[in-house]
Design an enzyme around this catalytic site. Structure first.
Site, short mmCIF file in Angstrom:
data_model
loop_
_atom_site.label_atom_id
_atom_site.label_comp_id
_atom_site.label_asym_id
_atom_site.label_seq_id
_atom_site.Cartn_x
_atom_site.Cartn_y
_atom_site.Cartn_z
N ASP A 2 0.95 -1.21 -0.17
CA ASP A 2 -0.21 -0.22 -0.35
C ASP A 2 0.66 1.27 0.26
OD1 ASP A 2 0.62 0.59 2.19
OD2 ASP A 2 -0.91 -0.81 3.15
N ASP A 35 0.89 5.02 1.19
CA ASP A 35 0.21 6.57 2.89
C ASP A 35 1.15 7.49 2.08
OD1 ASP A 35 -1.39 4.31 3.35
OD2 ASP A 35 1.12 3.30 5.14
N ASP A 85 8.48 4.68 13.59
CA ASP A 85 9.06 3.84 14.45
C ASP A 85 10.32 3.27 14.30
OD1 ASP A 85 8.28 2.75 12.41
OD2 ASP A 85 6.58 1.02 13.35
#
Length: 455
Positions: free
Chosen positions: A68, A70, A148
């Site tokens: 995907d 983002d 992260d």
């Protein structure tokens, strides 16, 4: 309320990022989703910053096809919704904009900030080091700090097609290294699911986990108990249904994370006999990985059926030894283990019910006489139950001849099927009846419960 996250690592976000111009990196718009490009260009036209970010950028640099795409922007979720009529705002903990293009969804997130002001206390909530709510917005540099892992903190700028790297993520990609941004223990405490993400990315990318990022994994597994069971289910599907489930399983056990997620199974694995049940779980996960690589369908019902089978089987045997009939024993064992597991990982009914059907058919597959086999092969879960039996036989837990018999039965003609089941029926009829009490004899030798081989 805890103090907001502060980066204490010596290798924190760079004040001045590394900017790699288009001729010096390998990302091409030809490999980016057309709909993602529409979102990027439209935001740029509305004078907002617009960047492709995260796993999509990382995978493009590694030559992988992103799952995907983002987008990160300085537009607030409400401003994104004003730009796109096909947009829905979701989330409470993290407010996100989803722009819908048929079945494809482009996720758009506003740059997240790292500090709170007096007026936005309701936008950032933390408890015991964990982020409960976070809708504090900031700059792209602050947003990079909040990512992260360094390899997920790379930005592709649609304004000039450059790459922006605040955290030495490009160096870590070259080195095949997975490294958390900031103090690892603090970042894991903020969101314990990051421990599962560390395992997932290490297995998916084939990267080694940097030592400081890895060390807390051995010590903080208990924090997973604070995560909502429904969220853990979603994370486990990402872990085990991405084509590298066996490697994930081994790493989860290495760090003590698996036992927090599946304590009953871990307890059984710790008392394995001649390699079983470890062999069974490993074969089941390897089989799932193979199916995924061959673009075949997989279902969480079978996955969780494999992961929970050994504790179910042991309770089933205990109930049998206590005098319960096979069907009732399986029902009780499955109910008990599923109830325990649901408090840790919430398996939706659309998967838990088929899982239990697969289990309940295992003792029924031992009955090969009369019309029972013909009825079983028409059962909606027969194929999954048969595959489960074959897996058990390969692992040494079930009789290989039983699995072979069912393989032959499915391939046989009508007459051949009748012949295969006739012997079992005749054998049952030849069994002597139990003598009446008081005739000086015990139970007849036919009441052994031994399954006929079916010839």
């Amino acid at each position: 309320m805890q103090e907001p996250f502060q980066n204490t690592s010596s290798d924190a976000i760079a004040a001045t990022p590394l900017i790699v111009p288009r001729p010096e990196h390998g990302i091409s718009r030809a490999n980016i989703s057309e709909n993602a490009l529409k979102v990027l260009y439209r935001l740029k036209q509305e004078n907002f910053q617009a960047h492709l970010v995260g796993g999509g950028v990382r995978d493009l640099l590694l030559g992988h096809e992103p799952k995907d795409f983002d987008v990160a922007t300085d537009a607030t979720p409400e401003e994104v919704r004003q730009v796109f009529r096909n947009c829905r705002l979701i989330g409470r903990r993290f407010r996100l904009a989803h722009v819908h293009f048929g079945r494809e969804i482009i996720e758009v997130a506003t740059f997240r900030g790292t500090t709170t002001s007096e007026g936005d206390e309701n936008d950032r909530q933390m408890e015991n080091g964990r982020i409960l709510r976070d809708n504090t917005y900031g700059t792209i540099a602050e947003d990079a700090l909040r990512r992260d892992f360094t390899v997920n903190a790379l930005y592709y700028n649609i304004a000039d097609f450059s790459l922006i790297d605040y955290a030495d993520g490009l160096e870590d990609i070259k080195a095949g290294r997975l490294r958390l941004i900031g103090d690892p223990e603090q970042r894991y405490r903020e969101d314990p699911v990051r421990m599962l993400r560390a395992v997932r990315f290490a297995c998916k990318l084939g990267f080694t986990i940097e030592q400081q990022t890895e060390q807390p994994l051995f010590e903080l597994a208990h924090l997973l108990a604070d995560i909502a069971p429904a969220r853990l289910f979603d994370e486990l599907i990402k872990l085990f249904h991405s084509g590298y489930g066996l490697g994930v399983f081994e790493k989860l056990r290495q760090y003590g994370l698996f036992g927090e997620l599946f304590p009953a199974t871990e307890d059984c694995l710790a008392r394995e006999d001649h390699g079983f049940p470890l062999t069974f779980v490993s074969r089941g996960l390897a089989n799932t990985d193979k199916r995924l690589h061959e673009d075949k369908s997989v279902t969480p019902a079978f996955l969780f059926g494999v992961l929970l089978w050994e504790p179910v089987r042991r309770r089933f045997e205990e109930y049998l030894a206590g005098g319960e009939a096979a069907n009732e024993a399986m029902f009780l064992a499955a109910s008990e283990i599923c109830s325990q597991q649901q408090s840790l990982v919430a398996i939706p009914k659309r998967f838990s019910l088929p899982m239990r059907e697969i289990w309940s058919m295992q003792p029924r597959l031992e009955q090969r006489d009369g019309k029972r086999p013909q009825r079983l092969v028409t059962h909606p879960r027969f194929r999954a139950a048969y595959d489960f039996l074959v897996l058990r036989a390969e692992a040494g837990e079930a009789d290989p001849e039983l699995a072979a018999w069912w393989t032959r039965f499915q391939e046989a003609s009508g007459q051949e099927r009748a012949t295969m089941t006739e012997g079992g029926a005749k054998r049952r009829r030849r069994r002597p009846r139990r003598r009446k009490t008081g005739d000086g004899a015990g139970p007849g030798t036919g009441a052994t419960g031994v399954v006929d081989s079916g010839g």
